[in-house]
Design an enzyme around this catalytic site. Structure first.
Site, short mmCIF file in Angstrom:
data_model
loop_
_atom_site.label_atom_id
_atom_site.label_comp_id
_atom_site.label_asym_id
_atom_site.label_seq_id
_atom_site.Cartn_x
_atom_site.Cartn_y
_atom_site.Cartn_z
N ASN A 99 32.16 52.18 34.17
CA ASN A 99 32.31 51.01 33.30
C ASN A 99 31.06 50.13 33.43
O ASN A 99 30.12 50.48 34.13
CB ASN A 99 33.58 50.24 33.68
CG ASN A 99 33.57 49.83 35.13
OD1 ASN A 99 32.70 49.07 35.56
ND2 ASN A 99 34.51 50.35 35.91
N ASP B 80 40.64 53.09 36.72
CA ASP B 80 42.08 53.27 36.88
C ASP B 80 42.46 54.75 36.98
O ASP B 80 43.49 55.09 37.54
CB ASP B 80 42.81 52.63 35.69
CG ASP B 80 42.74 51.11 35.76
OD1 ASP B 80 42.86 50.58 36.87
OD2 ASP B 80 42.53 50.46 34.72
N ASP C 14 45.86 51.95 43.41
CA ASP C 14 45.53 50.54 43.15
C ASP C 14 45.16 49.91 44.50
O ASP C 14 46.03 49.55 45.29
CB ASP C 14 46.74 49.83 42.53
CG ASP C 14 46.42 48.41 42.13
OD1 ASP C 14 45.55 47.78 42.78
OD2 ASP C 14 47.02 47.92 41.17
N LYS D 159 49.57 40.16 36.72
CA LYS D 159 48.99 40.90 37.85
C LYS D 159 49.19 40.13 39.16
O LYS D 159 49.45 40.72 40.21
CB LYS D 159 47.49 41.13 37.61
CG LYS D 159 47.23 42.20 36.54
CD LYS D 159 45.76 42.36 36.17
CE LYS D 159 45.64 43.35 35.01
NZ LYS D 159 44.29 43.49 34.48
#
Ligand code: PMT
Length: 418
Positions: free
Chosen positions: A221, A292, A319, A350
């Site tokens: 990313n 993810d 996670d 979250k």
């Protein structure tokens, strides 16, 4: 209250763990404790086995008003991590008298009893040594080399003095007097006004992760690491010991302060590095843009473009932030939320779902903030409140965020301890 503030000295209420080792000068530590207490300094005592041959633990128990610690294990020990609890309690570990033996152990990182183990659990600037030994032992090249190494590590060496020794010789090696040691202790606290995060261990993740497809391709990313690196610097500027777990970025390690950088590539490696360093961590900050998903089957040879279309199966990555927050004794856990829309709703979701102490939310997918930009804007949420940090350079935003982290960390710890 006003009066109290006026008369407070930088050493009032400070905690000293006094390590007493086996030397005739152990009797001087009785006066030392009394003088430290008179100055408003709290004292807890660790004695080595040899020290108990010179003065009984009961004497120090009576003088200090606290139980004396003599062993790592045994029926008297209430906690398996007593050494860590003592190290956390101490603002300073003062070893007085310090024999040639403990000096050698501290220098070489040998932890074979309670005192040497506690000394290993502390940072060098929190250690002070008042040597006491016979002239020959003091002059021995091995001792001199150890002292010079400890000096260069920034460990405080106070003394020794010269004069008559218990063995009948005259020369260097006597422990300095209790009053002089107390002056050194006071100066230490005056000169080392503790920074707000001194003694706090912080793990922070930064940058992207790369999930390999084959030997030449990966999914990643747009994270540059700038936000995480600025935060690592701001945390270290406030005295924290920082472990910066970084994905692949083109930034240099932040230059100032106690920062160790551990570089990783994939989410799985990032998780491993985080959990290798999470023991004893006070605050965890998840700034990294962790992928993810990862590729289910990484090809061991470069994939060929034989078909018009192709599919790659992905599997979910762990996670990391959620797993840290779910630990039995989690650190104060700060997450980030990178959103293109519905910032508040998703960030609060979250915060709750992952049971975080705080979350810093930012809008991404725009050019002037978020990913790769030098600037950012954050909306910080915690249980019952929030704060907006307006668009600014990431290093300025980082300072402001660290300020909020410190406030919230203090507030929640106070609640925990009441
Ligand atoms: O690096 P820069 O270019 O300076 O950009 C900064 C940033 C935009 C990357 C940063 O400010 C930021 O928002 N970081 C979090 C990015 C992200 O992955 O957000 P998220 O909403 O997908 O994840 C929520 C939180 O879970 C994050 O704290 C993330 O680190 C953590 N996470 C996510 C997935 C995963 N598998 N493990 C995690 O720990």
């Amino acid at each position: 209250m006003q009066e109290q503030i006026k008369t407070m000295k930088p050493y009032t209420g400070k905690n000293v763990v006094l390590g007493i080792t086996g030397g005739i000068a152990a009797y001087k530590s009785i006066e030392l404790i009394r003088r430290l207490n008179d100055s408003g300094i709290n004292v807890r005592v660790i004695m080595t086995k040899a020290a108990t041959e010179f003065v009984t633990p009961m004497t120090f128990e009576a003088i200090s008003g606290n139980a004396v610690h003599t062993e790592m294990f045994g029926p008297r020990i209430k906690s398996a991590i007593e050494h860590i609890e003592l190290a956390r309690w101490a603002d300073l570990l003062l070893i007085a008298p310090a024999t040639a033996n403990i000096i050698a152990k501290v220098n070489h990182g040998i932890a074979d009893d309670l005192l040497s183990t506690v000394s290993l659990a502390l940072t060098d600037i929190d250690l002070a040594i008042a040597p006491a030994m016979n002239l020959g032992m003091w002059q021995n090249p091995a001792t001199q080399k150890n002292i010079s190494d400890l000096n260069s590590r920034g460990i405080n060496i106070w003394g020794p003095a010269s004069g008559f020794q218990a063995c009948g010789e005259i020369g260097s090696g006597r422990m300095i007097e209790a009053a002089e040691i107390v002056d050194y202790v006071k100066n230490y606290f005056v000169n080392n006004q503790q920074l707000p995060l001194s003694g706090k261990k912080i793990v922070i993740t930064a940058g992207p992760t790369r999930e390999p497809v084959d030997p030449v391709r990966f999914i990643t990313n747009r994270s540059s690491g700038k936000m995480g690196y600025a935060l690592a610097q701001a945390l270290a500027d406030n005295g924290a010991e920082v472990k910066l777990i970084s994905g692949p970025v083109s930034l240099s390690k932040p230059a100032v302060g106690d920062i160790e950088r551990i570089t990783v590539e994939t989410a799985m490696q990032m998780k491993e590095a985080v959990f290798d360093n999470i023991d004893g961590c006070d605050i965890f900050v998840g700034t990294a843009a962790v992928a993810d998903y990862r590729i289910a089957d990484i090809a061991d040879k470069k994939l060929k473009k034989s078909q018009d279309d192709m599919r790659i199966d992905l599997i979910k990555n762990p996670d990391i932030l959620g797993e840290v927050a779910a630990l039995k004794k989690p650190p104060f856990t700060v997450g980030f939320a990178a959103e293109t829309d519905n910032l508040e709703k998703y960030a609060k979701g979250k915060l709750e779902a992952k049971k975080l102490n705080m979350i810093a939310a930012n809008i991404v997918g725009v050019s002037d903030k978020g990913f790769d930009s030098d600037k950012n804007e954050l909306h910080v949420f915690w249980k019952d409140n929030s704060k907006i940090l307006q668009l600014e350079e990431k290093r300025v935003i980082a300072d402001k965020l660290v300020h909020i982290i410190m406030e919230r960390y203090d507030a929640e710890n106070k609640i925990k301890n009441t």
